[in-house]
Structures are given as structure tokens and as C-alpha cells.
Motif scaffolding. Structure first.
Motif, short mmCIF file in Angstrom:
data_model
loop_
_atom_site.label_atom_id
_atom_site.label_comp_id
_atom_site.label_asym_id
_atom_site.label_seq_id
_atom_site.Cartn_x
_atom_site.Cartn_y
_atom_site.Cartn_z
N TYR A 62 0.80 -1.23 0.00
CA TYR A 62 0.00 0.00 0.00
C TYR A 62 0.83 1.28 0.00
N CYS A 63 0.58 2.09 -1.00
CA CYS A 63 1.30 3.35 -1.22
C CYS A 63 1.14 4.28 -0.01
N ALA A 64 2.24 4.92 0.37
CA ALA A 64 2.21 5.80 1.54
C ALA A 64 1.34 7.03 1.32
N HIS A 65 1.16 7.42 0.07
CA HIS A 65 0.41 8.64 -0.23
C HIS A 65 -1.06 8.51 0.17
N MET A 66 -1.77 7.57 -0.46
CA MET A 66 -3.20 7.41 -0.17
C MET A 66 -3.61 5.95 -0.12
N GLN A 67 -2.62 5.09 0.23
CA GLN A 67 -2.94 3.68 0.52
C GLN A 67 -3.49 2.90 -0.68
N THR A 68 -3.05 3.26 -1.86
CA THR A 68 -3.44 2.49 -3.05
C THR A 68 -2.57 1.23 -3.15
N HIS A 69 -3.18 0.13 -3.53
CA HIS A 69 -2.41 -1.10 -3.77
C HIS A 69 -1.58 -0.90 -5.04
N ARG A 91 5.78 2.57 -10.34
CA ARG A 91 4.96 3.74 -10.04
C ARG A 91 3.59 3.29 -9.54
N CYS A 92 3.10 4.02 -8.56
CA CYS A 92 1.75 3.77 -8.04
C CYS A 92 0.73 4.11 -9.13
N PRO A 93 -0.31 3.29 -9.30
CA PRO A 93 -1.28 3.54 -10.37
C PRO A 93 -2.15 4.78 -10.13
N TYR A 94 -2.12 5.34 -8.91
CA TYR A 94 -3.06 6.44 -8.62
C TYR A 94 -2.46 7.81 -8.99
N HIS A 95 -1.30 8.18 -8.42
CA HIS A 95 -0.70 9.49 -8.73
C HIS A 95 0.75 9.36 -9.16
N ALA A 96 1.16 8.12 -9.40
CA ALA A 96 2.46 7.82 -10.02
C ALA A 96 3.68 8.11 -9.15
N TRP A 97 3.52 8.14 -7.85
CA TRP A 97 4.72 8.18 -7.01
C TRP A 97 5.54 6.95 -7.38
N ARG A 98 6.86 7.13 -7.41
CA ARG A 98 7.71 6.01 -7.84
C ARG A 98 8.51 5.45 -6.67
S1 FES Z 1 -1.93 6.81 -3.70
FE1 FES Z 1 -0.08 6.21 -4.54
S2 FES Z 1 0.65 7.93 -5.53
FE2 FES Z 1 -1.17 8.59 -4.60
#
Ligand code: FES
Ligand SMILES: [Fe+2]
Length: 376
Positions: A62-69, A91-98
């Protein structure tokens, strides 16, 4: 079935950890050819992918930004356009943090300056071994150095080896301890597998438990000799000789959640021809299917039994308690685990059975057993 219940580690007196330390299969390597995978083991969700260098990476899901898988969405634009993996980063599929392979955020597309250190995810030690992706699980130091290496068969590298394609046996609603009970269970070999045991012993060697046994196998009308060992609590290899045939069997079990195990199975043999012909490959598949039948008999029992948190152990049963004590080491920290090793290390015969003959032990039968990737 109305009366079935699930038992967890604590019900078997295992602990203090809920899940064992060790190497565990989490996927077959070729599954990653289809792209990143979302996997769940040890009651946790993980993101598993292969980087462009070929390196396999396992991160907390889970991504630290908004918990996206990170690897569960298949329809997000950057996933669908195959743009999620960059080098060995993802890259996260939601906002592309890498995230890099060590789990650190190294790029946020709409942010200048350093990325927050606190955004890091745990990156777990993984190895690609004999067609499997294996992870090192250690709840006390999740990203730390493994305490031992995964098992390895030198035969895998022979040019006439026919590699296994794993049988994916799925989940069985039983705790892994009941699967490793087989190492002690001399008395099920006749009733369950049709090969009543004639000699038997179990040896504990630190993080390995070794079983030596043999008897007459009705199915093949031949003497069967086996040496079977676990490297940690989740990886079994077994060298088996019957008639002219010598092969290795592989069984992996990994906790999905506490009291539920996922299992894989394979067999490795050498072809008569080098390189193996189509016929050799068919023959090897047939062998794997044959040993799978034997394993399926265990699987069927496990699927339908209630948990045996206590065993009504006869003096002439196998050494269940000792094998359970051995497995207990992996539910403790490494230091306490070492104390258990000292208590159980050595050879454990069973009342009513001779031990394997010195002749068999010295025949070279075990020369290619008990290796790890360190011995490669
Ligand atoms: S939730 Fe992963 S980049 Fe925003
Ligand atoms: Fe069995």
C-alpha cells in the motif's frame, strides 16, 4: 462440513510470533511474465514485480500517499499502457509516485525537491530459485539479512534435467504444522500412501529436519527409498529411488493467513537424452503426476480433517512432538530458536523400526541432498 474449525499458531503452542521465519514460495517465476502481481501471505498484502534488469522485487502493497495497492489495479492508464515499471522501480497507479527496489520513494511527478523519507515501504528479501520466487519472512526484521539460504538442487543445472512446472494446489484450510507432521509420521505411509515403512529415522540439523525411510511400494512393485528434508518450515525436497528411477520431489507450503496454507508441488528428474527429447519431457511430466497422486492423498486428508492441536501419541508413533518442537524454533526470535535447535538436534529413531543401514547412508544416495544456494 459443520464440525470443522480452524486452528492458529497459538492453538498449537507455537509462538510468540504468529507466523514462522524462513524462506517461502510466493509465486512461480513464470507468473511474473504477465506483469506485476498482488499477493497475500502471512496475513499481509504485497506487491510483487520484476524490474527491467530482471530483478524481482517484493514491497508492502500500500502506497504511503493514499494507501493504493501498487499492483492490484490492472485498468489504471499507466498499468494498461505498460508504463508502471521504470528500471527496477514501480509507479503507483493512482498518482504515479515512484518506489525504488528498496522501497524508497524516489520520484513524485508533481513535486520538486526531496521525497519524504517516511514514505518508504518495506522491501523484503526475495530470491529466484529453481523456477520459484521465494521470500525471506522474518517478522522481527522484515527487510533484514536472511539467517540462512534457500535450498538448491545441483541437478537443476544439469543440461539433461527436465525442470518442473509447478502444480498449483491452492489453499488448504490447515496450519502448516500439520503438513510438516508428515516428517514424523511413519504410521501413515502404509494406509495413506500404500508404501508401509520398513526402516525409519528423523534427524534434526539446525534449520533442517531430515527423514530417511523406505519400504515396498505396491503401486510400482518396487523398493522405495527416500530421504526428505525441510529447509525451514516451508520448503520440502525429497530424493526418491524406486526401481531404476531416481528423482526429486518438491513441496512448498506458505501461510496465507494464520491456519491456512498455500501449496505447490513439482518433480525434477534427468532425461535419458541430452538435451531431453519431447518424449523425455512427457515421461518427466508423468513422473511428476505420479508423485502428485501420492501427495494428493495427504492433501485430501488435510482438507477434510479437524486440527490436531494435540496428538494422542503412541510410543510406536513417529516423533511428532520432536518435529513440532523443531518447527517451534521458527516462531521465536533467532536466539531462542537456537536454544530449540540444541534441544532437538540429532537423530531420532522410532520404536519398532530399524534405522537405515550404514550401507545405504554411505552409498552416495545423500551426496546431492541438503544443499543451499550457498553451495552453488
Ligand atoms: S496513492 Fe499512490 S501515488 Fe497517490
Ligand atoms: Fe504423506
Amino acid at each position: 462440513m459443520a464440525n470443522k474449525e480452524r486452528a492458529v499458531a497459538a492453538d498449537y503452542g507455537l509462538g510468540p510470533n504468529e507466523y514462522p521465519r524462513g524462506w517461502f514460495v510466493i509465486a512461480e517465476a513464470k507468473e511474473l511474465d504477465a506483469g506485476p502481481m498482488a499477493v497475500t501471505y502471512f496475513g499481509q498484502d504485497f506487491a510483487l514485480y520484476r524490474g527491467e534488469s530482471g530483478r524481482v522485487v517484493l514491497l508492502d502493497a500500500y502506497c504511503a500517499h493514499m494507501q493504493t495497492h501498487l499492483t492490484a489495479s490492472k485498468s489504471a492508464h499507466i498499468v494498461a499502457t505498460d508504463a508502471q515499471i521504470e528500471g527496477d522501480s514501480i509507479r503507483c497507479p493512482y498518482h504515479a509516485w515512484r518506489y525504488d527496489a528498496d522501497g524508497h520513494v524516489d520520484d513524485i511527478p508533481y513535486h520538486d525537491g526531496p521525497c519524504p523519507k517516511s514514505a518508504s515501504l518495506t522491501s523484503y528479501p526475495v530470491r529466484e530459485v529453481m523456477g520459484c520466487i521465494m521470500m525471506w519472512f522474518n517478522p522481527e526484521d522484515p527487510s533484514g539479512e536472511p539467517h540462512f539460504e534457500p535450498p538448491y538442487l545441483n541437478m537443476w543445472d544439469h543440461s539433461n534435467a527436465v525442470h518442473w512446472e509447478l502444480d498449483h494446489l491452492g489453499e488448504v484450510p490447515i496450519h502448516g504444522i500439520e503438513i510438516t507432521d508428515n516428517m514424523a509420521d511413519v504410521r501413515h505411509l502404509g494406509p495413506t500412501h500404500g508404501a508401509p515403512c520398513e526402516y525409519f529415522e528423523v534427524e534434526m540439523r539446525d534449520n533442517m529436519v531430515i527423514q530417511r525411510q523406505g519400504g515396498y511400494l505396491e503401486l510400482y512393485q518396487a523398493q522405495l527409498d527416500t530421504v526428505t528434508w525441510y529447509t525451514g518450515p516451508g520448503l520440502l525436497l525429497s530424493k526418491q529411488k524406486f526401481g531404476e528411477v531416481t528423482m526429486f520431489e518438491f513441496i512448498a507450503n506458505t501461510p496465507v493467513e494464520n491456519g491456512v496454507s498455500k501449496c505447490w508441488h513439482g518433480a525434477l528428474s534427468l532425461a535419458a537424452n541430452n538435451p531431453p527429447t519431447a518424449e523425455d519431457i512427457e515421461g518427466a511430466k508423468g513422473l511428476q503426476a505420479g508423485v502428485l497422486l501420492a501427495f494428493a492423498a495427504d492433501f485430501d486428508v488435510w482438507t477434510n480433517k479437524k486440527p490436531a492441536t494435540k496428538i494422542m501419541q503412541m510410543k510406536t508413533d513417529g516423533p511428532f512432538r520432536t518435529v513440532r518442537q523443531w518447527i517451534g524454533q521458527f516462531y521465536k526470535n533467532a536466539e531462542d530458536g537456537k536454544v530449540v535447535q540444541q534441544e532437538v538436534n540429532g537423530i531420532h529413531p522410532v520404536l519398532g523400526f530399524p534405522q537405515p543401514t550404514a550401507e545405504l547412508k554411505e552409498s552416495g544416495f545423500e551426496d546431492d541432498c541438503f544443499k543451499t544456494t550457498d553451495d552453488k
